[in-house]
Design an enzyme around this catalytic site. Sequence first.
Site, mmCIF file in Angstrom:
data_model
loop_
_atom_site.group_PDB
_atom_site.id
_atom_site.type_symbol
_atom_site.label_atom_id
_atom_site.label_comp_id
_atom_site.label_asym_id
_atom_site.label_seq_id
_atom_site.Cartn_x
_atom_site.Cartn_y
_atom_site.Cartn_z
ATOM 1 N N HIS A 170 -2.407 8.423 -18.957
ATOM 2 C CA HIS A 170 -3.794 7.997 -18.962
ATOM 3 C C HIS A 170 -4.647 8.882 -18.083
ATOM 4 O O HIS A 170 -4.224 9.251 -16.995
ATOM 5 C CB HIS A 170 -3.902 6.551 -18.449
ATOM 6 N N LYS A 190 -1.291 -6.600 -1.085
ATOM 7 C CA LYS A 190 -0.499 -7.560 -0.324
ATOM 8 C C LYS A 190 -1.262 -8.024 0.911
ATOM 9 O O LYS A 190 -1.327 -9.217 1.206
ATOM 10 C CB LYS A 190 0.833 -6.912 0.073
ATOM 11 N N ASP A 191 -1.879 -7.034 1.602
ATOM 12 C CA ASP A 191 -2.638 -7.355 2.805
ATOM 13 C C ASP A 191 -3.810 -8.285 2.504
ATOM 14 O O ASP A 191 -4.242 -9.064 3.350
ATOM 15 C CB ASP A 191 -3.162 -6.067 3.463
ATOM 16 N N ALA A 192 -4.315 -8.165 1.273
ATOM 17 C CA ALA A 192 -5.470 -9.007 0.914
ATOM 18 C C ALA A 192 -5.040 -10.396 0.435
ATOM 19 O O ALA A 192 -5.857 -11.188 -0.016
ATOM 20 C CB ALA A 192 -6.308 -8.309 -0.149
ATOM 21 N N VAL A 196 2.780 -9.756 -4.039
ATOM 22 C CA VAL A 196 3.234 -8.458 -4.551
ATOM 23 C C VAL A 196 4.749 -8.390 -4.398
ATOM 24 O O VAL A 196 5.260 -8.508 -3.284
ATOM 25 C CB VAL A 196 2.567 -7.293 -3.784
ATOM 26 N N PRO A 197 5.480 -8.242 -5.484
ATOM 27 C CA PRO A 197 6.937 -8.178 -5.379
ATOM 28 C C PRO A 197 7.379 -6.849 -4.797
ATOM 29 O O PRO A 197 6.562 -5.945 -4.600
ATOM 30 C CB PRO A 197 7.399 -8.326 -6.832
#
Length: 491
Positions: A170, A190-192, A196-197
């Site tokens: 893309h 994640k921080d937000a 998130v795995p």
Amino acid sequence: MSALKQPTIRVVAIIAEGVPESDTKQMIAYAKSNNKVVIGPATVGGIQAGAFKIGDTAGTIDNIIQCKLYRPGSVGFVTKSGGMSNELHNTIACATDGIYEGIAIGGDVFPGSTLSDHVLRFNNIPQVKMIVVLGEHGGRDEYSLVEALKQGKINKPVVAWVKSQVQLGHAGAMNGGEMESVQAKNQALKDAGVVVPTSYEALEGAIKETFQKLVEEGKITPVKEVPPPQLPEDLSTAIKKGKVRVPTHIISTISDERGMSVEQRYAGVLMSTLVEEGYGVGDVVLAIARICIMMCADHGPCASGAHNSIVAASAGKDLISSLVSGLLTIGPRFGGAIDDAARYFKDAYDRGLAPSEFMEDMKKKGIRVPGIGHRVKRGDKRVELLQRYARENFPSVEYVEYAVQVETYTLSKANNLILNIDGVIASLFLDLLNGTGMFTKQEIDDIVEIGYLNGLFVLARSTGLIGHTSDQKRLKQPLYCHPWEDVLYTK
Ligand SMILES: *[C@@H]1O[C@H](CO)[C@@H](O)[C@H](O)[C@H]1NC(C)=O
């Protein structure tokens, strides 16, 4: 752009690839200022489960059923990659009660709508209880999502993964740089507060866990399973398989011309067989009907039908018009008495009325008995012939004999009250219908009721009327009927 400018169109999806970025930017600007949405360019589209899909999203009907997309679930899903959307449809179907809406925004550098646009939209849809996002390395779109989360604009749980390996190159995935690296994006999300795995493989587990937590908290009542709607089979395929019939508009029990190369059949017999083996009209038409037709073919030029046909022909009308103008006079005073005679004779005989009772009954009601009376007096040859035929050939002649008894009674009143041709044909056919044993009582009543027997007269008299019409046209003389009988007779 034209579509966007239509006041009734709110969302435009652009499947085309290679749209110039400047064009896309113009569309984005227009959409933003007019409260509209652009999905794509280079999108595979999107789906609102159980309602609507754009383009080829979700693939075949089998796949749609497999991924439970035939009814709405509780998950809003957005991805950049169309190539991955099917994979995620399946993953989400396995891990949750299914997708409410799934959108692929497309892989261009400037997508018409971004991941965060759709996440914010999902946040406002009450049916959506959690959101799944699949990002891509390159581009900065995920950071606007991080911003929105940080600003507290999103209060529904979000599970996200940003993928590094892109199946298709893309354009939007081609910008490099530290900030745009996959790890950086996943870390920022994640921080937000996003779930998130640790890897793509762990995504399904993370979605499942999030969903179940919401169920336990009572925030999600998993949607009830419904059986997928049965899609009707393609008609032409189904016909080929012999599974369906199209409804018949016309039903015929007497003749058949189905198929292009199929020959017509009369009562199941090929027309060519009838011709080759020397059958005549009488074999096609019932013998007794043939006799009636011969006997009713004409009555001379004074009868209403003949008169009308001759007048029409002399006025220059064509054969069909002249014939029809004659046929239209067939009714209670001309020929059309057969059905009425059959109705009254049948009713009287079936009720066991003696001929005198029958006649007195009719007199009281003020009804002239159809089938009785004629200008000619006794000895209509046709009446004699038909009666003899019936006595020699029919299994029973109860109605014919009854008609004769009625005549005996009426002749005792006046010598022109004979059983006329209509009356004899009526009684003859009543005996025939009953005698063959092929018709139920109800069917016989129906045949008498629908005016079928007058049809015989129509068929027979058509021959005579065509004769009179052609004769008049051949003579080419205008007709002055004063008095019409004289003119007609001399012609
Ligand atoms: C009808 O036909 C049957 C059998 O031929 C006969 O027994 C019966 O009398 C007939 N009825 C009438 C009303 O003609």
